[in-house]
Design an enzyme around this catalytic site. Structure first.
Site, mmCIF file in Angstrom:
data_model
loop_
_atom_site.group_PDB
_atom_site.id
_atom_site.type_symbol
_atom_site.label_atom_id
_atom_site.label_comp_id
_atom_site.label_asym_id
_atom_site.label_seq_id
_atom_site.Cartn_x
_atom_site.Cartn_y
_atom_site.Cartn_z
ATOM 1 N N ASP A 124 -5.076 24.146 -14.395
ATOM 2 C CA ASP A 124 -4.450 25.452 -14.241
ATOM 3 C C ASP A 124 -5.328 26.575 -14.785
ATOM 4 O O ASP A 124 -5.356 27.674 -14.225
ATOM 5 C CB ASP A 124 -3.093 25.461 -14.951
ATOM 6 N N GLY A 125 -6.064 26.323 -15.883
ATOM 7 C CA GLY A 125 -6.932 27.353 -16.428
ATOM 8 C C GLY A 125 -8.017 27.767 -15.460
ATOM 9 O O GLY A 125 -8.314 28.959 -15.292
ATOM 10 N N ASP A 145 0.217 35.361 -17.991
ATOM 11 C CA ASP A 145 0.796 36.211 -19.025
ATOM 12 C C ASP A 145 -0.252 36.992 -19.792
ATOM 13 O O ASP A 145 -1.426 36.637 -19.831
ATOM 14 C CB ASP A 145 1.627 35.370 -20.002
ATOM 15 N N THR A 150 6.580 29.392 -16.741
ATOM 16 C CA THR A 150 6.526 27.979 -17.146
ATOM 17 C C THR A 150 5.415 27.732 -18.173
ATOM 18 O O THR A 150 5.139 26.579 -18.510
ATOM 19 C CB THR A 150 6.285 27.077 -15.923
ATOM 20 N N GLN A 154 -6.664 33.561 -23.049
ATOM 21 C CA GLN A 154 -7.988 33.869 -23.595
ATOM 22 C C GLN A 154 -7.955 35.217 -24.319
ATOM 23 O O GLN A 154 -7.441 36.203 -23.786
ATOM 24 C CB GLN A 154 -9.033 33.921 -22.474
#
Length: 289
Positions: free
Chosen positions: A70-71, A141, A181, A240
């Site tokens: 996902d990153g 986010d 999520t 990050q």
């Protein structure tokens, strides 16, 4: 994909994607297509992809393939933010929400995309304007997070210029529906369908009487201002750290609908992925006959 097919690769910084890259290059070679990659990523694995800088990759690619988790997928989406280029997520590790396929499904997936047998799921981004005037985008986010031992996160939340609530806690998170999520979920927020065009503001480990999430529409702007009681905070963008914030600093966040397009081939639904990843089940009492 168009008449001149060009695939751009974004690779996980640590996992070895050689098998997946060779599969993509082999598929492309048989169709007179070009495979591009970022120099520091493709040079690390000595592959046949053509190294180009990020701006050229984004300008030329008809399809971006994210190889990782996902990153890596979030980084790929930020790379093409604001463009119609579809992004295909290929899972190289743990099950995630954004990756659509595993490596062994790549040839069939690329052929389906080439034939336009896929859907492109629009994903909203949030754009934060920082105190120094810079803007950063996130697809999960943007969070204001306390440094351990340096005081709590104390933030005033204003919507469209009107003060609404003051939060105090470990963090204040602004999350997209897709990001519901991630950090927001860990903070106790709701699961929100990625089809919803809106975003959440939610405190983590709130020390204030009001500890509920706020759901805003994509047309509204939210301003977060550090209060005198706040410690120095880290501003995290999709996990990050991008900046440090001091008392009095303001960050304004707005939504950008359909900022990226994620390839979906119909293998699973969001709710199936959520059930597996988050181990959603239900009440024991509900299962008693």
């Amino acid at each position: 994909m168009g008449e001149t097919r060009t695939i751009g690769l974004v690779l996980h910084p640590e996992r070895n994607p050689r098998t997946a890259v060779n599969t993509i290059v082999g598929w492309a070679t048989g169709r007179d297509a070009t495979v591009l990659g970022l120099p520091d990523e493709v040079d690390r694995i000595d592959c046949a992809a053509v190294p180009v800088d990020a701006s050229e990759l984004v300008d030329r690619a008809d399809l971006v393939v994210s190889l990782g988790g996902d990153g890596t997928m979030l980084r790929s989406m930020r790379l093409v933010c604001g463009r119609p280029t579809p992004v295909l997520g290929v899972n190289l590790g743990r099950l995630g929400f954004l990756a659509e396929i595993d490596v062994d499904q790549l040839p069939d997936a690329l052929t389906s995309i080439d034939r336009n047998h896929y859907t492109a799921e629009p994903r909203m981004a949030v754009i934060a304007t920082l105190p120094d005037g810079r803007s950063v985008s996130a697809f999960n986010d943007i969070a204001m997070v306390r440094f351990p031992g340096d005081g709590l996160t104390a933030v005033e939340v204003s919507v469209e210029g009107h003060s609404f609530v003051r939060y105090s806690g470990d963090a204040v998170i602004v999350a997209t529906a897709a990001g519901s999520t991630a950090y927001s979920f860990a903070a106790g927020g709701p699961i929100v369908s990625p089809a919803v065009e809106g975003f959440l503001v939610i405190p983590a480990s709130a020390h204030s009487a009001f500890n509920r999430a706020i759901m805003l529409s994509a047309e509204e702007r939210v301003t977060l201002e550090l209060l005198p009681s706040s410690g120095t905070l880290a501003l995290e963008v999709d996990g990050q750290v991008h900046a440090h914030l001091e008392v009095g600093d303001r960050v304004t966040v707005a939504a950008v609908p359909a900022a990226a397009r994620v390839v979906r081939l119909g293998a699973t639904t969001f709710y199936e992925r959520a059930r597996r990843k988050l181990r959603v089940s239900g009440s024991v009492e509900a299962d008693i006959l």
